[in-house]
Structure formats: C-alpha cells, structure tokens
Scaffold this motif. Structure first.
Motif, mmCIF file in Angstrom:
data_model
loop_
_atom_site.group_PDB
_atom_site.id
_atom_site.type_symbol
_atom_site.label_atom_id
_atom_site.label_comp_id
_atom_site.label_asym_id
_atom_site.label_seq_id
_atom_site.Cartn_x
_atom_site.Cartn_y
_atom_site.Cartn_z
ATOM 1 N N THR A 653 0.846 -1.198 0.000
ATOM 2 C CA THR A 653 0.000 0.000 0.000
ATOM 3 C C THR A 653 0.873 1.237 0.000
ATOM 4 O OG1 THR A 653 -1.687 -1.181 1.221
ATOM 5 C CG2 THR A 653 -1.827 1.230 1.208
ATOM 6 N N CYS A 654 0.593 2.143 -0.928
ATOM 7 C CA CYS A 654 1.384 3.376 -1.016
ATOM 8 C C CYS A 654 0.912 4.339 0.083
ATOM 9 C CB CYS A 654 1.227 4.011 -2.393
ATOM 10 S SG CYS A 654 2.206 5.529 -2.582
ATOM 11 N N THR A 655 1.827 4.769 0.900
ATOM 12 C CA THR A 655 1.493 5.675 2.008
ATOM 13 C C THR A 655 1.967 7.100 1.750
ATOM 14 O OG1 THR A 655 3.554 5.071 3.120
ATOM 15 C CG2 THR A 655 1.576 3.798 3.678
ATOM 16 N N THR A 656 2.399 7.372 0.526
ATOM 17 C CA THR A 656 2.883 8.718 0.227
ATOM 18 C C THR A 656 1.716 9.705 0.226
ATOM 19 O OG1 THR A 656 4.612 7.748 -1.131
ATOM 20 C CG2 THR A 656 4.187 10.107 -1.408
ATOM 21 N N LYS A 657 1.953 10.882 0.753
ATOM 22 C CA LYS A 657 0.944 11.923 0.805
ATOM 23 C C LYS A 657 0.920 12.681 -0.526
ATOM 24 C CE LYS A 657 -0.336 11.459 5.161
ATOM 25 N NZ LYS A 657 -1.710 11.158 5.581
ATOM 26 N N VAL A 658 -0.282 12.824 -1.088
ATOM 27 C CA VAL A 658 -0.455 13.586 -2.322
ATOM 28 C C VAL A 658 -1.419 14.732 -2.036
ATOM 29 C CG1 VAL A 658 0.003 11.640 -3.837
ATOM 30 C CG2 VAL A 658 -2.339 12.078 -3.066
ATOM 31 N N ALA A 659 -1.323 15.801 -2.838
ATOM 32 C CA ALA A 659 -2.133 17.003 -2.628
ATOM 33 C C ALA A 659 -3.384 16.939 -3.485
ATOM 34 C CB ALA A 659 -1.328 18.244 -2.966
ATOM 35 N N LEU A 660 -4.551 17.120 -2.878
ATOM 36 C CA LEU A 660 -5.829 17.231 -3.574
ATOM 37 C C LEU A 660 -6.376 18.625 -3.347
ATOM 38 C CD1 LEU A 660 -7.624 13.852 -2.853
ATOM 39 C CD2 LEU A 660 -6.351 14.503 -4.888
ATOM 40 N N GLN A 661 -6.977 19.213 -4.350
ATOM 41 C CA GLN A 661 -7.560 20.536 -4.229
ATOM 42 C C GLN A 661 -8.922 20.554 -4.904
ATOM 43 O OE1 GLN A 661 -4.871 23.222 -6.078
ATOM 44 N NE2 GLN A 661 -5.230 22.495 -8.147
ATOM 45 N N CYS A 662 -9.677 21.595 -4.573
ATOM 46 C CA CYS A 662 -10.996 21.741 -5.168
ATOM 47 C C CYS A 662 -10.878 22.345 -6.564
ATOM 48 C CB CYS A 662 -11.890 22.579 -4.261
ATOM 49 S SG CYS A 662 -11.294 24.256 -4.029
ATOM 50 N N ASP A 663 -11.999 22.561 -7.219
ATOM 51 C CA ASP A 663 -11.974 23.075 -8.579
ATOM 52 C C ASP A 663 -11.419 24.489 -8.642
ATOM 53 O OD1 ASP A 663 -13.008 20.715 -9.421
ATOM 54 O OD2 ASP A 663 -15.111 21.355 -9.356
#
Length: 892
Positions: A653-663
């Motif tokens: 399982t990849c535990t790396t943090k990725v950035a999510l943003q709104c539109d």
C-alpha cells in the motif's frame, strides 16, 4: 675639614656616651632627673634603631648640609624663616613654658637634624621601631592602610601600642563591628581586641599630658617633648618613666632595689620591675586556709593551696554529719555546727512542750510562738484576748493552754479566687490552717487571652491562679522572617534565637549571628598569607579578605598546553586554559579537502560536500553531508535497490501523501495516495460498465478516455460555501468591470487567517480584539516613527493565548518570541520598520461579518458568462437567470 673631624669625633664617642648615660641611669631612681642628651640621626630605615655611622671622607660638612636641604622629607632649610613657619604650622598658640614643660633649644644642631631623649640600650624594642617608622613616615594605619604623617592627629592603644589615625579610630569605634559582647560595654581595639570603655575624642601626646601637640623636627612625632612620667609595667615598680614622651611601652626600670622572696625568709638586691619572681629553697610555713595547719611546700608564689585533710562536720541541728576538706565553711561555725542541712530543726523549745518548726538554722531557736506572752488575740486575729477575758474566758497560763475563740467567722484570705475577688475562710474562728474552699475560681492564662473555671480545692498557692494556654503566638520575631510560635506568649520583644545561616559575601562561610533583619555583615575572616596569581608575579599582600579571588595578572600564561602554538591569553586562575585560537590547516571529517584558517581547538570540520563513501552493500554511496563516525547510523542501507527482482514484486500500500484541491483551487488537503487512487478507480469502473452496457445494446462506443472532465472533477475535493462566495464575487467584479487587483471584497485578506485561528477567535473574541489593537498600534508606531523597531511585552498568559498572539504576529509580519518559564511565560513582539504591515481586514471584523449573516449561495446549474463585452441583452438575461446581489450586500 674641621667640621668633618668634629663629626668624626662625635661619631666615635657616640657609643661611649650611651654607655655612660645607661650607667648613670642604673645608679638609682634619682638618675631620672639627669640632663637629657639628644643624638643626631641621619640614616633612616625600617627596623631597629642603630647608632648612625660617621660620614665618609668624601662627604664634607657643606655637602652634608646640601643633602639635608635638598631632601624632600626635610623640606627647606631650617635657616629659612618661611620654611620653619610652614613646617611647624602658622600661628603657634603658646610657647612651651605655657604648657608647664621645658624644651631644650637645639641651637647647635644642623638643619633637618633630629634628636630625642635617651633610648633604652636594647634597640630591638617595639619603642625603637615605632619611633623610627613614625619619624620616617613609614608606619601604616591598620584601619585605612594609609601612611601616618607627622602632622596627622593620631591615637595610640594603651594595650598593644598600635597607632591609628584619630578619624579612622573614631569611625571604627562607632561601627557595629567594633562593639564588644552583650555582657561587656565598650568597643574593641582593631589590633589586640582589647575592650575600652570610652571612645577616643581628642588628639593627645603619647603620655597624655598635652592635647593637640605640635610637631617639632627635632622631636618624636606626636609627642610633647617632655618627660613621659607614666607608670611602668612592673607591678611593684613605683618609679615613673624617665625618658621623653614616646610611643610604645615604657622601658624597664633601671633602678636597683632589695626584694624579698615570696615567703619573706630571704632577700636579695635586684633590678626594679624585673618580671622574675624571687624564690628560695626553704619551706613556706604559712598557715593554710583552715588556720590550723601550715603549708609544707617550698617557697612559692601566689596563695597557698587549701588544706587537703579530711574532717567530719555536723549541721547546726546536730543530726546530719558530712566529711569535707579541712577549712570548709570555717566562717559558718557557731560552736556546735558548720552548715545547714535544710531539714526541720526539731529541737525542744524553751517551753519544753513544742519543738522548733524552722529549717536547720544557726544560733538559738526562737521562743515558742504559742507562748502566752506572744499570743495577744484570738486565732482569727479579730478580737484581743483582753476582751475575751472580760467575757469570762479563763486566762492562759502556758503555751499548752487552748487559745480562746471569739466565735466569729474566720474571714482569713485564702489562696484561691481571682484578680477581682478574693475568697475568705467561712469557718468559725479556729486554730491551725484554714480548710479547702468549696467555691470555684476563674483563673486567666499568662497572655490574658483565655480563662477557665477550676475548683478552689485544687489551688494551694497564689502562683496557681495563672495557667498556660495552648494559643501559639503568631507575631513576627525581631528578624522579620520567623514567627514566635511560643505557647501563651507574654514577651514584648520577640527575639529570634535561631542562627541566620545565610551565605556571606565571600561565598564560603555562613552567617553565625542570630537571625536578623537586612543584609548580613561582610565576612570578617581574613588570611595573612600572600595571594598570588598562578605564575607568582602578581601578588596581593595580607591581610586578604575572605573570598578574594587571585589577582588579575597581565603577563602571558605559563601553564603547559596541549599544542605548541604561541600563547595569546594572560595568566589566569581557572584550572582550564581558554581554547587555542591559532589558525591552522585541517582536513575535513570525510578527508575530502584540507581547509585553511581553522582554529586549533576545532576538531570536527565539515566541508559541506556529499560524503560519497561506498556503503557496506557495495552498491550505493553515502548521500549525507560530510560527517563524523559511520555512514550508516541506522545499521543497514535504506536506499532503493537498483537490481531487478527474480520474482514478482509483493503487493504493498502506497502511504505517500499527495495534494488534492478543489476546482477553484482554494481548498488544499494532503491525503494518502491509496485513498486518491481508490476514488479514481471507482469512477473509472462505473464509466467502463456504462459503456459496456451500451455496446451490448448495439450502440457505438467511444474508445477515448473512460472518464469525462466532470467525472475527473469528482475525484477532487468539493468546493464549500466560501468557494462559492468567492466565485460569485469574481463574477460580479467581471460584470461590473472592476479591476481584480483592487480586491474590493477582501477576497485575498480572508485567506491569511487560518481556520484554527478563526476557531480560537470565535471562542475568545474579546481577547483577540485587544491583541489586534496592540499589534496594530505597534505596527503604526514602527512605520511612522524614527526608530528602526518597536517592541511590546504582553503579560504572562496560558499556552492558548500565546498561540493566538504568535499566529496574529505572523499575519502582521511582526516578530514574536516567548520568554521565561511557566507560569510566568509571556510573549514579546517586535515590529521592524518597513517590514511589518496591517492586513486589509482584521480578524475581528471578519468574525463579526460571519456572525451577523451570510448571503444566499449561488445556484449551481446557472452557466457562467464571459467577462468580455457584455451587451444589454446578455446583461438582462443574467439578471433573469439569477438573483441580483447588491455590491454593498456582499458580506464575505
């Protein structure tokens, strides 16, 4: 040459003159009235006084006079009248004859020449040293450690003969440090600690005859120039001192007298005042203290020892015997006994009917107290016996007859009662002691704070009318630090008996005085050894006060150092030398390069390059910056392996943090890569299933991407109400052709405050308002004033409030630092000119707008219109499709 020969003859005959003088002084007590001769003294030096040496052949009389005239210690020549007036003081009060003395006029002495009276033959004396040091102005005052000048008022101790400045000894006598113990009154001499009852007040000569003596160059300083006349130190010497007024102890009496030994059987001629006691070899023979036996010791000094024979003695009443040394209670013997045994006498009185009731006493017993000649009234004392005889009572013939009773109430005062009322005996007139009282007494404690009721039968003496209560005194003691704590305290002054125990200024000893107010006295302990620096060149001479650090030496350090470089630091008292700062060349820790201008004491030098050493796995190289010790601090290589696997890779399982943003890009969150991938796969699977169903129904299928742009947006974060508000404001700004850089809706200012700061502000809005006002005022003062920075210190507060201040300071670009420890920890903010700035909207106004009301959110299905040229038809269409919002109604 003639003057030189005369001086040579005078120098040769000096020793013989002294011997003749001493021989005349030994002839008897009348020699003290001989003419006083004076001798010249030219050589001055500290130590015993010795006869002066004759001048050399090269030194003529004229040269010697020139030397004396040019010597600054003598001043100008005595032939100059101005010099004589300046040296002796302007306006002498009276000639010497007015003081009752006679001074020899030294007409034949040369200028600057001194002469004084005969000095004892032994020059190694305290008197000789004092005379020489005072004359040469080499004597130091023990109080101020300054030289005692010839014209300075002085005071001399009569016990140790130390000389002090008069002002110095006055200050010392008034100081608390000079006071004697509580049992003695007076002050202590700083040299010998001898207690004197009176403080010095006036300047007198050494013999005490003349007040304010004038200084003459030909005499001893601070002396009157007359004969001393003081009593010598010898106990049996009656001859006064026959030399001129002088410092120090008087010399031994030169007279010869006949002295007897201590027992008086032998006499011998000897010097008067000699300290040795004359004793013969015969038996003393004097009566001992018992006046019965004689002393059997050889001739001795002092009292004879008490008689050591044991004798038996009896008391006055003859009942108790004892064995004591002969002569004990010799004065108490009355013919029958020597002492009182403190028991009841018990002897038969002269009435032969009663016994003596007194304690064992000396002399005859008193008459019987019941004798008819002594008893004149009834037992209660209210009625005389003569009146009772008139009433028909029989007359008493002997002490055995009963005393008639008057029949009245006794009314004798009893021991019970109180301070207000006294209980009386309520029985009828009777003989003997009164019986116990049947009442109760109110007794009070010593401190008069409590009372209690007790039966009078328990009170036998008046002392029992006072008791000790359990109340502890809460008043402060004299020290002001401790409470009294005594039960039933009646003290007016609550003296503290504890020892102070605080460390003194020396840091080594503690105060041993009783607990007191104010600061402790300085440590009085001192060392009389020299205190030198480590190299021994710089020395402090005694007395050295306790706690004094070694002197600061300006010479280079001579200790042994670890390196061979030149030493640049001074001698010091610390055990460890400062680090060597000599600039050398040293290799870095990884041996990558040799660095220059490195201080000698620096050991681990980093070059800043990558280590690049081969790791134990022999596949990778160390990526750390040049470091010490091993490359793998964790123990094994953690770098990814570059070799292909022999088998398939395991699922992980990849535990790396990725950035999510709104539109709109306002909201941003960091989520795990697995959660983002699961969301994407879910929407992709739904799209694939719908396309496969269309294919089964015979419809055509687009082989393009599975997810549309709308579906891809669903994998992102959802915009919240604030995002919709910002989008609406942007659309209004486009419709009204408002420049976006002006930020009329404070859209950018709202993003500077974090969500946590807003939550904290909603909880404590009043505190946030006060803090913002302080920071805003500080920023305005810093930007408008001439100073480069301004600071403000907040009072101590808890952690939550300090967090709010730090976050607000970051918004205003102000530096904030916390100081001190809990619970006194506070925050200090500093605003730098040109760097700090106030935001467009304060946090307080933002929270208030949120609480007053919010604008309705826009409808999601309405299409956005372009910001290009808006025609009238298009604008009317926009107005019909969505509600019109006034520019001034926008709240966020």
């Amino acid at each position: 040459m003639q003057g030189q020969r005369s001086y040579d003859r005078k120098g040769e005959n000096l020793t013989s003159d002294i011997r003749e003088r001493n021989q005349r002084s030994r002839t008897g007590p009348d020699s003290q009235y001989d003419d006083y001769q004076r001798k010249p003294t030219e050589a001055r030096r500290q130590g015993p006084i010795k006869p002066p040496k004759p001048p050399s052949q090269e030194e003529t009389g004229s040269e010697r006079r020139a030397i004396v005239q040019d010597d600054p210690r003598y001043g100008r020549s005595s032939q100059d009248p101005a010099a004589c007036k300046a040296g002796r003081g302007a306006g002498r009060p009276a000639p010497l004859q007015a003081r009752g003395g006679r001074r020899t006029n030294p007409q034949n002495h040369r200028p600057g020449q001194r002469s004084w009276d005969k000095v004892p033959e032994s020059k190694e004396t305290q008197t000789g040293c004092l005379i020489e040091q005072l004359s040469e102005e080499k004597y130091e005052c023990m109080v101020c450690c300054d030289i005692i000048r010839c014209m300075s008022p002085v005071w001399s101790c009569q016990s140790c003969f130390h000389v002090f400045h008069l002002n110095c000894i006055k200050k010392w006598a008034r100081s608390p440090a000079s006071q004697a113990d509580e049992s003695n009154e007076g002050w202590r001499c700083p040299a010998c600690q001898n207690v004197a009852p009176k403080q010095p007040t006036s300047y007198t000569c050494f013999c005490g005859k003349v007040t304010n003596p004038e200084w003459q160059r030909s005499e001893i300083p601070h002396s009157c120039g007359d004969m001393c006349g003081k009593k010598r130190s010898g106990a049996d010497c009656n001859h006064p001192c026959n030399i001129l007024c002088h410092p120090g102890p008087c010399p031994q009496c030169p007279a010869s007298i006949t002295k007897s030994c201590t027992c008086g059987k032998t006499s011998r001629p000897m010097r008067c005042g000699q300290g040795a006691v004359l004793q013969c070899d015969k038996v003393c023979g004097a009566f001992l203290n018992c006046a019965k036996h004689i002393c059997s010791q050889v001739c001795h000094s002092g009292m004879c020892p008490p008689c050591q024979l044991q004798v038996q003695q009896v008391c006055y009443c003859g009942v108790t015997p004892r064995e004591v040394l002969c002569g004990t209670d010799k004065d108490g013997f009355n013919g029958s006994g020597h002492y009182s045994c403190q028991k009841q006498c018990g002897k038969m009185l002269n009435c032969e009917a009663h016994h003596c009731q007194q304690d064992c006493h000396r002399g005859l017993c008193q008459p019987c107290p019941l004798s008819p000649s002594l008893v004149k009234s009834c037992p209660c004392g209210q009625t005389p016996l003569t009146k009772l005889l008139e009433l028909g009572y029989s007359e008493r013939r002997s002490c055995s007859d009963a005393i008639p009773s008057c029949g009245k109430t006794c009314n004798k005062p009893l021991a019970c009662g109180s301070s207000d009322t006294i209980h009386l005996c309520d029985k009828l007139c009777h003989e003997g002691s009164c019986g116990p009282c049947s009442l109760t007494s109110t007794i009070r404690c010593k401190c008069r704070a409590k009372t209690k009721e007790v039966p009078c039968a328990t009170i036998q003496k008046e002392e029992e009318l006072v008791f000790t209560c359990e109340k502890r005194c809460n008043k402060k003691r004299s020290c002001g630090r401790h409470k009294c704590g005594e039960l039933c305290c009646v003290n007016v002054e609550h003296k503290c008996l504890l020892i102070c125990g605080y460390k003194l200024n020396c840091g080594l000893h503690r105060c041993q005085e009783p607990c007191h107010r104010g600061n402790c006295e300085p440590c009085w302990q001192s060392s009389f050894d020299e205190l030198a620096c480590h190299c021994g060149i710089t020395v402090l001479y005694p007395p050295i006060p306790c706690g004094t650090k070694p002197p600061e030496c300006k010479n280079m350090c001579t200790r042994r150092h670890e390196c061979d470089h030149p030493v640049f630091h001074n001698c010091h008292s610390e055990e460890k030398c400062p680090p060597c700062t000599y600039l050398t060349k040293k290799w870095c820790m990884g041996k990558h390069e040799q660095r220059s201008n490195i201080a000698c004491h620096l050991q681990d030098i980093s070059c800043g390059l990558t280590c690049n050493k081969t790791l134990p796995c022999e596949m990778h190289r160390c990526r750390r910056i040049c470091h010490r010790a091993e490359c793998l601090a964790e123990g094994s290589c953690r770098q990814p392996c570059a070799l292909p696997r022999d088998s398939s890779c395991p699922r992980s399982t990849c535990t790396t943090k990725v950035a999510l943003q709104c539109d709109c890009g306002r909201r941003k969150e960091m989520v795990a890569c697995t959660e983002a991938a699961n969301s994407y796969q879910r929407y992709a699977a739904i799209a694939m299933a719908s396309k496969l169903s269309d294919l089964q129904l015979g419809d055509s299928m687009d082989i393009g991407p599975f997810l549309t742009k709308k579906e891809l947006k669903q994998t992102r974060l959802e915009c919240d109400q604030e995002c919709a508000t910002l989008e609406r404001n942007r659309r209004l700004a486009e419709a009204l052709q408002i420049d976006s850089s002006s930020d009329p809706f404070n859209a950018r200012s709202t993003s500077v405050y974090s969500d946590s700061l807003k939550d904290d502000a909603r909880k404590d809005l009043r505190f946030v308002t006060e803090v913002e006002e302080e920071i805003k005022n500080l920023v305005e003062l810093a930007n408008k004033g001439k100073q480069t920075k301004r600071s403000h210190c907040f009072p101590p507060m808890n952690r939550e409030h300090r967090k709010i201040i730090h976050e607000l300071a970051e918004v205003y670009t102000v530096e904030s630092v916390s100081y001190d420890s809990e619970p006194k920890r506070n925050v200090v903010i500093t605003a730098h000119k040109g760097k700090c700035a106030c935001p467009n909207s304060t946090l307080t106004s933002l929270i208030e707008r949120e609480t007053t009301g919010r604008a309705p959110p826009p409808i999601a299905h309405i299409k956005q219109h372009s910001s290009k040229a808006v025609s009238g038809g298009t604008w009317s269409k926009m107005v019909k499709e969505e509600p019109v919002i006034d520019y001034f109604d926008v709240q966020d």
